[in-house]
Design a protein around this motif. Structure first.
Motif, mmCIF file in Angstrom:
data_model
loop_
_atom_site.group_PDB
_atom_site.id
_atom_site.type_symbol
_atom_site.label_atom_id
_atom_site.label_comp_id
_atom_site.label_asym_id
_atom_site.label_seq_id
_atom_site.Cartn_x
_atom_site.Cartn_y
_atom_site.Cartn_z
ATOM 1 N N ALA A 57 -34.147 32.413 6.683
ATOM 2 C CA ALA A 57 -35.062 31.286 7.115
ATOM 3 C C ALA A 57 -36.301 31.248 6.125
ATOM 4 O O ALA A 57 -36.799 30.160 5.836
ATOM 5 N N TYR A 58 -36.340 32.305 5.229
ATOM 6 C CA TYR A 58 -37.574 32.305 4.271
ATOM 7 C C TYR A 58 -37.040 31.711 2.880
ATOM 8 O O TYR A 58 -38.070 31.592 2.003
ATOM 9 N N PHE A 65 -31.995 32.934 13.499
ATOM 10 C CA PHE A 65 -32.450 32.590 14.957
ATOM 11 C C PHE A 65 -32.253 31.354 15.296
ATOM 12 O O PHE A 65 -32.259 30.414 14.713
ATOM 13 N N ALA A 66 -32.000 31.312 16.721
ATOM 14 C CA ALA A 66 -31.808 30.102 17.388
ATOM 15 C C ALA A 66 -33.077 28.986 16.960
ATOM 16 O O ALA A 66 -34.266 29.485 16.957
ATOM 17 N N ASN A 109 -36.667 28.143 11.742
ATOM 18 C CA ASN A 109 -35.371 28.388 12.350
ATOM 19 C C ASN A 109 -34.575 26.999 12.607
ATOM 20 O O ASN A 109 -33.629 26.771 13.251
ATOM 21 N N ALA A 110 -35.337 25.857 11.920
ATOM 22 C CA ALA A 110 -34.837 24.569 12.102
ATOM 23 C C ALA A 110 -33.543 24.276 11.287
ATOM 24 O O ALA A 110 -32.535 23.497 11.611
ATOM 25 N N THR A 111 -33.380 24.931 10.129
ATOM 26 C CA THR A 111 -32.180 24.625 9.088
ATOM 27 C C THR A 111 -30.893 25.015 9.686
ATOM 28 O O THR A 111 -29.805 24.401 9.679
ATOM 29 N N LEU A 112 -30.946 26.401 10.272
ATOM 30 C CA LEU A 112 -29.618 26.988 10.794
ATOM 31 C C LEU A 112 -29.753 27.426 12.266
ATOM 32 O O LEU A 112 -29.523 28.379 12.454
ATOM 33 N N GLY A 113 -30.462 26.600 13.108
ATOM 34 C CA GLY A 113 -30.846 26.917 14.244
ATOM 35 C C GLY A 113 -29.809 26.866 15.519
ATOM 36 O O GLY A 113 -30.248 27.140 16.636
ATOM 37 N N ALA A 129 -45.750 34.027 6.842
ATOM 38 C CA ALA A 129 -45.805 32.730 6.059
ATOM 39 C C ALA A 129 -45.448 31.637 7.096
ATOM 40 O O ALA A 129 -45.617 30.240 6.482
ATOM 41 N N TYR A 130 -45.146 31.691 8.125
ATOM 42 C CA TYR A 130 -45.039 30.380 9.123
ATOM 43 C C TYR A 130 -46.129 30.519 10.242
ATOM 44 O O TYR A 130 -45.846 30.752 11.532
#
Length: 268
Positions: A122-123, A149-150, A175-179, A221-222
């Motif tokens: 996610a980073y 992560f979901a 986590n939006a891209t691979l959620g 970072a988020y």
């Protein structure tokens, strides 16, 4: 690189350099399913992207043995220093650690049999581009195995983002891209991976320290975006966040969902 991207990268480095007590039982439990999913064999060459303190890399090195090789890369010198101490303690000769930005890796084609990325994908600033690079780095039949992560995971972070938004601060959901499994499947298929497998597992726990939850989010970072606020507004936001954590807690504490995805795919 843009100023905003520089700030993002620097925050990642600052955040992880400060984590002097990163290793704990949770980290090792979280790494175990990923290692098991990859089914490593002696003699394989392994790349561990964003290796952190080397939890996955060291476990992999023990499996692939002296005939194998493991390269762990990370952007954080603090994380790598902890990893190096563990490598030396274990007296491992088949593992190398390299300071590098995971967004800017450049290895020869067909260099590795397995590529890991534990809880760090996610980073990456462009997940699709990174997956394409990893595909190129892998031998034919090679394996990529990563965990993420979901989209609905990390309840304390969701609350943090919601509270920040009230103050006009947008904190992205990493986590939006691979959620979810469908998103993972789609991206990997677009790259060309086959034999895709996604296993979900809940690693949630009860939080009992609202102050620590605030600090973990605000210094990441988020989350560091909240420091754009004037001091009085920032203090008010923190107070409201902690109050909401307490209000939503039971006798056990505040339930922090950590629904996790462990993803495996093979280069055709």
């Amino acid at each position: 690189m843009t100023t905003r991207m520089n700030e993002y990268k620097q925050q990642i480095i600052t955040d992880f350099n400060s984590r002097i007590n990163y290793d704990n039982e949770f980290r090792y439990r979280f790494a175990k399913p990923l290692i098991e999913l990859a089914q490593l064999k002696p003699g394989q060459r392994v790349l561990d992207v964003a290796t952190g303190t080397g939890i996955v890399a060291i476990a992999a090195a023990k499996i692939v043995g002296d005939a194998g090789y493991v390269l762990g890369v990370d952007i954080s010198t603090g994380m790598l220093a902890q990893a190096q101490r563990k490598v030396e303690l274990e007296k491992l000769q088949n593992i190398e650690l390299l300071e590098a930005d995971a967004d800017d890796l450049n290895f020869d084609d067909n260099s590795f049999d397995v590529i890991f990325c534990s809880a760090a994908i996610a980073y990456l600033t462009d997940v699709f581009t990174s997956l394409c690079q990893w595909y190129r780095f892998l031998n034919t039949g090679g394996i990529v195995a990563f965990s993420c992560f979901a989209e609905t995971a990390h309840t304390a972070s969701i609350l943090f983002r919601e509270k920040a938004q009230i103050y006009g601060i947008t904190v992205p959901n990493p986590n939006a891209t691979l959620g979810n499994p469908e998103k993972c499947q789609y991206l990997l298929q677009q790259v060309g991976f086959q034999n895709i497998k996604v296993v979900t597992q809940q690693f949630g726990f009860y939080l009992n320290d609202a102050e620590s939850a605030w600090n973990a989010n605000a210094n990441s970072a988020y989350g560091y975006q909240v420091f754009q606020l004037p001091p009085d507004k920032l203090a008010q936001l923190k107070t409201e966040y902690i109050a909401e954590i307490h209000a939503s807690s039971t006798e056990q504490g505040f339930w922090h969902d950590v629904n996790s995805l462990f993803v495996f795919a093979r280069k055709s």
